[in-house]
Each structure stands twice: as C-alpha cells, then as structure tokens.
Design a protein around this motif. Structure first.
Motif, short mmCIF file in Angstrom:
data_model
loop_
_atom_site.label_atom_id
_atom_site.label_comp_id
_atom_site.label_asym_id
_atom_site.label_seq_id
_atom_site.Cartn_x
_atom_site.Cartn_y
_atom_site.Cartn_z
N VAL A 1 -3.25 14.26 8.99
CA VAL A 1 -3.71 15.38 8.90
C VAL A 1 -4.97 15.29 8.67
CG1 VAL A 1 -0.88 15.36 7.96
CG2 VAL A 1 -3.15 14.70 6.19
N ASP A 2 -5.60 16.54 8.60
CA ASP A 2 -6.83 17.12 8.19
C ASP A 2 -6.29 17.25 6.78
OD1 ASP A 2 -9.11 18.29 7.44
OD2 ASP A 2 -9.02 19.36 8.79
N PRO A 3 -6.99 16.63 5.69
CA PRO A 3 -6.40 17.24 3.99
C PRO A 3 -6.76 18.89 3.33
CG PRO A 3 -7.62 14.74 5.05
CD PRO A 3 -7.42 15.71 5.04
N GLU A 4 -7.76 19.75 4.53
CA GLU A 4 -8.17 20.51 4.59
C GLU A 4 -7.42 21.19 4.41
OE1 GLU A 4 -11.02 22.38 2.09
OE2 GLU A 4 -10.81 19.46 1.99
N ASP A 5 -6.44 21.22 5.29
CA ASP A 5 -5.70 21.91 6.14
C ASP A 5 -4.46 22.33 4.54
OD1 ASP A 5 -6.01 22.38 8.48
OD2 ASP A 5 -4.09 20.60 8.83
N TYR A 6 -4.41 21.46 4.15
CA TYR A 6 -3.74 21.61 2.46
C TYR A 6 -4.21 21.98 1.24
CZ TYR A 6 -0.59 19.20 5.16
OH TYR A 6 0.63 18.76 6.89
N ALA A 7 -5.08 21.56 0.95
CA ALA A 7 -6.37 21.93 -0.34
C ALA A 7 -6.12 23.05 -0.91
CB ALA A 7 -7.67 22.92 0.69
N ASP A 8 -5.49 24.69 -0.12
CA ASP A 8 -5.58 25.60 -0.90
C ASP A 8 -3.88 25.69 -1.54
OD1 ASP A 8 -7.72 27.65 -0.23
OD2 ASP A 8 -6.21 28.05 1.13
N MET B 1 0.49 -0.97 0.39
CA MET B 1 0.12 0.28 0.20
C MET B 1 1.00 1.12 -0.14
SD MET B 1 -2.64 1.23 2.66
CE MET B 1 -3.61 2.95 3.00
N THR B 2 0.48 2.03 -0.83
CA THR B 2 1.36 3.17 -1.34
C THR B 2 0.15 4.05 -0.54
OG1 THR B 2 2.56 2.88 -3.01
CG2 THR B 2 2.48 5.27 -3.00
N LEU B 3 1.57 5.11 0.81
CA LEU B 3 0.80 6.16 1.47
C LEU B 3 1.75 8.08 0.40
CD1 LEU B 3 2.13 5.19 4.86
CD2 LEU B 3 0.19 5.03 3.78
N THR B 4 0.80 8.60 0.89
CA THR B 4 1.45 10.14 0.65
C THR B 4 1.41 10.70 1.93
OG1 THR B 4 -0.45 9.77 -1.76
CG2 THR B 4 0.50 11.88 -0.82
N ILE B 5 2.47 11.22 2.40
CA ILE B 5 2.98 12.32 2.87
C ILE B 5 3.55 13.48 2.50
CG2 ILE B 5 5.07 11.96 4.65
CD1 ILE B 5 5.07 9.48 4.22
N ARG C 1 -5.66 16.48 -4.50
CA ARG C 1 -4.82 16.32 -3.91
C ARG C 1 -4.62 16.21 -2.76
NH1 ARG C 1 -3.25 19.52 -8.62
NH2 ARG C 1 -2.09 18.72 -10.50
N ALA C 2 -4.87 17.15 -2.28
CA ALA C 2 -4.94 17.24 -0.69
C ALA C 2 -5.54 16.04 0.18
CB ALA C 2 -5.58 18.16 -0.28
N ALA C 3 -6.49 15.83 -0.38
CA ALA C 3 -7.37 14.61 0.32
C ALA C 3 -6.62 13.60 -0.34
CB ALA C 3 -9.18 14.40 -0.88
N ALA C 4 -5.43 13.02 -0.94
CA ALA C 4 -4.88 11.79 -1.09
C ALA C 4 -3.60 11.76 0.41
CB ALA C 4 -4.02 11.62 -2.65
N ILE C 5 -3.61 12.89 0.50
CA ILE C 5 -2.79 12.67 1.33
C ILE C 5 -2.77 12.12 3.01
CG2 ILE C 5 -1.11 14.30 3.26
CD1 ILE C 5 -0.91 17.00 1.35
N ASP C 6 -2.24 10.98 3.09
CA ASP C 6 -2.56 10.33 4.50
C ASP C 6 -1.59 10.92 6.14
OD1 ASP C 6 -3.98 8.57 3.52
OD2 ASP C 6 -1.45 8.20 1.96
N PHE C 7 -0.44 11.59 5.78
CA PHE C 7 0.37 12.18 7.34
C PHE C 7 0.90 13.21 6.27
CE2 PHE C 7 0.00 7.54 7.40
CZ PHE C 7 -1.21 7.04 8.43
#
Length: 133
Positions: free
Chosen positions: A32-39, A1-5, A45-51
């Motif tokens: 993480v909360d993906p919304e922190d990276y949305a902007d 399983m691949t993670l996005t960090i 892409r933010a929704a794919a960030i796991d950690f």
C-alpha cells in the motif's frame, strides 16, 4: 515480525470470513501507499500500515499469506463534503478517527455517533511453520 494490515469494511461485508485474535488466516496481501490511509487513520498510523487484504481478484495468481491474527481494531471516522464543494462526494475528515479494539471482526460494527465504520487495522504475524497452525 508483526505486520499491520488494512481490511476494508466492504470486503468483509461482501464475502469475508469472521476472524479474531489467535486465528490463522490466509490472505492475499497487497503493498500500500500509506498516504492513501492518512485521512482515515492519521499520518502516523497510516505510516505503520504494511499491506491491505484483498480477496476480490485484483491480483489474480498472487499467493495467499498465512498469518496469525494478533489484534483487531475497528476504524471509524467522520465523512463530509469538502468546504465549498459542489459535488456530493464525501471524504474522510482528518482528525476524526475513532479506534475501537475488538475481539472479533465480522465486517459489521456498532454504530457510533458522528463516525462511520470504514475497516479494520489488524496486526498479525506470518506463520512460517505448519506446526504453528
């Protein structure tokens, strides 16, 4: 399983170790909360960030996770003060993201016109067998 960090530029610049695809690293991973990276990277892409990777002690005692790096992508985006704002705080401009695949992450990136380096999106796989290292 691949993670996005997500790996912050400033953490790497401060005291991170250079890494590249194929390297095995041991990182402290925080949910993480993906919304922190949305902007910064866009909602999809933010929704794919796991950690996110953290090595400044915010989670003392949390174990390190061994990972094999698969890909490394620099993230650049434009920053501006919001329209009508009177403060000098700059925020990521949605839709201005530039992604640059790289063969090495050292915390520094070539300057891009109208965009600032903010961090890395790293895909990695957990190392489960010491023989894999």
């Amino acid at each position: 399983m691949t993670l996005t960090i997500w790996v912050d530029d400033w953490q790497m610049q401060c005291c991170g170790d250079t890494f590249r695809p194929g390297d095995v690293v041991s990182w402290q991973l925080l949910e993480v909360d993906p919304e922190d990276y949305a902007d910064t990277v866009g909602s999809d892409r933010a929704a794919a960030i796991d950690f996110c990777e953290e090595h400044h002690g915010s989670e003392e005692g949390k174990p390190l996770t061994p990972l094999r790096v698969v890909t490394v992508t620099e993230v650049h985006c434009r920053y501006e003060a919001p329209s009508g704002s009177t403060d000098r705080v700059l925020y990521p401009v949605p839709g201005s993201t530039e992604l640059v695949p790289v063969v090495e992450a050292d915390g520094w990136a070539k300057t891009r016109p109208r965009a600032r380096f903010t961090g890395y999106l790293v895909t990695a796989e957990r190392v489960t067998d010491e023989a894999d290292e």
